[in-house]
Design an enzyme around this catalytic site. Structure first.
Site, PDB file in Angstrom:
ATOM      1  N   ILE A   1       0.800  -1.183   0.305  1.00 54.21           N
ATOM      2  CA  ILE A   1      -0.059   0.167  -0.015  1.00 54.21           C
ATOM      3  C   ILE A   1       0.988   1.134  -0.041  1.00 54.21           C
ATOM      4  O   ILE A   1       1.889   1.382   0.828  1.00 54.21           O
ATOM      5  CB  ILE A   1      -1.000  -0.048   1.240  1.00 54.21           C
ATOM      6  CG1 ILE A   1      -1.740  -1.384   1.192  1.00 54.21           C
ATOM      7  CG2 ILE A   1      -1.526   1.419   1.444  1.00 54.21           C
ATOM      8  CD1 ILE A   1      -2.593  -1.454   2.550  1.00 54.21           C
TER       9      ILE A   1
ATOM     10  N   ASN B   1      -4.269   1.179 -10.438  1.00 60.84           N
ATOM     11  CA  ASN B   1      -4.257   0.282 -10.009  1.00 60.84           C
ATOM     12  C   ASN B   1      -5.081  -0.835 -10.482  1.00 60.84           C
ATOM     13  O   ASN B   1      -6.208  -0.582 -10.907  1.00 60.84           O
ATOM     14  CB  ASN B   1      -4.493  -0.106  -8.302  1.00 60.84           C
ATOM     15  CG  ASN B   1      -4.504  -1.261  -7.553  1.00 60.84           C
ATOM     16  OD1 ASN B   1      -3.434  -1.954  -7.929  1.00 60.84           O
ATOM     17  ND2 ASN B   1      -5.435  -1.480  -6.963  1.00 60.84           N
TER      18      ASN B   1
ATOM     19  N   HIS C   1      -7.096  -4.511 -10.046  1.00 61.55           N
ATOM     20  CA  HIS C   1      -7.699  -5.209  -8.918  1.00 61.55           C
ATOM     21  C   HIS C   1      -8.811  -6.217  -9.633  1.00 61.55           C
ATOM     22  O   HIS C   1      -9.678  -5.791 -10.193  1.00 61.55           O
ATOM     23  CB  HIS C   1      -8.354  -4.384  -7.863  1.00 61.55           C
ATOM     24  CG  HIS C   1      -8.963  -5.109  -6.513  1.00 61.55           C
ATOM     25  ND1 HIS C   1      -7.948  -5.706  -5.959  1.00 61.55           N
ATOM     26  CD2 HIS C   1     -10.185  -5.315  -5.919  1.00 61.55           C
ATOM     27  CE1 HIS C   1      -8.596  -6.475  -4.953  1.00 61.55           C
ATOM     28  NE2 HIS C   1      -9.801  -6.106  -4.886  1.00 61.55           N
TER      29      HIS C   1
ATOM     30  N   ASP D   1      -7.460  -0.777  -2.918  1.00 64.27           N
ATOM     31  CA  ASP D   1      -8.307  -1.115  -3.922  1.00 64.27           C
ATOM     32  C   ASP D   1      -9.685  -0.398  -3.851  1.00 64.27           C
ATOM     33  O   ASP D   1     -10.633  -0.587  -4.236  1.00 64.27           O
ATOM     34  CB  ASP D   1      -8.644  -2.731  -3.796  1.00 64.27           C
ATOM     35  CG  ASP D   1      -7.351  -3.439  -3.707  1.00 64.27           C
ATOM     36  OD1 ASP D   1      -6.427  -3.158  -4.382  1.00 64.27           O
ATOM     37  OD2 ASP D   1      -7.349  -4.569  -3.055  1.00 64.27           O
TER      38      ASP D   1
END
Ligand code: GRF
Length: 204
Positions: A97, A112, A114, A155
């Site tokens: 993170i 990101n 996910h 996320d």
């Protein structure tokens, strides 16, 4: 001019490979300036080296061992990346993170990937969590998303693209995992190309 990507990985790097392949096939107007891994044995590093992309191994452990800590790591990681002058930072299976010490340097330029739909199953076990929720009859499908990383939430962030992935009664965890990875490889390329073309219509 092709966008410069810094791709951060921690493992296999199949999504990195999808980016490498899409660039080679002129489906993505980008070049990968550097691949960074926090794990020395990440197979993704080999994938990059095979096609002469610069790589950096940048582990957290020395920072924890000598007390400098995670924020110093994040600040130094940002410094390292700045040397490569990236337009976009792509977290493709990056297992840390990132704090504001990193993110503030690249505001609205960190994305990101996910393996779940927005708001569902944050964290490292998203595919398994969805598989189990399906077996408990709580969900009928799962999915994949690409989002901006504005802050330290896990996320979560403005969604650039998401796609549903069906779960079938005869699925094993392995089958579902493979199906999700296949969709990830496409969605990551699609989302990045949109960003590179200047699309800023993502949902807040
Ligand atoms: C992907 O499922 C990604 O969504 C998650 O970690 C996995 C990385 O896979 N964050 P790979 O290293 O790209 O093969």
């Amino acid at each position: 001019m092709a966008a410069r990507l810094a791709v951060l990985i921690s493992g296999n790097g199949s999504n990195l490979q999808a980016l490498i392949d899409a660039i080679r096939m002129h489906m993505l107007d980008a070049e990968i300036a550097v691949v960074v891994s926090n794990r020395k044995d990440a197979y993704g590093l080999e994938r990059a080296e095979k096609v002469n992309i610069p790589t950096e191994y940048f582990p957290l452990k020395p920072y924890l061992d000598d007390g400098r800590g995670r924020r110093a790591y994040d600040a130094d990681l940002a410094e390292l990346l700045l040397d490569y002058d990236p337009d976009w930072i792509v977290l493709a299976g990056w297992m840390h993170i990132l704090s504001s010490d990193f993110l503030d340097e690249f505001e609205y330029r960190v994305i990101n990937l996910h393996p779940a739909l927005p708001g569902q199953f944050p964290g490292a076990t998203a595919i398994q969590d969805a598989f189990e929720a399906f077996q408990r009859k709580e969900i009928k499908e799962t999915g994949v998303m690409v989002h901006l990383v504005p802050d330290e939430r896990v996320d979560a962030g403005p969604v650039i693209a998401s796609r549903a992935v069906p779960i079938y009664p005869k699925d094993t965890l392995e089958l579902l995992t493979n199906r999700i990875h296949g969709v990830e490889h496409q969605l990551l390329v699609h989302a990045l190309q949109r960003l590179i073309e200047g699309d800023d219509s993502w949902e807040e």
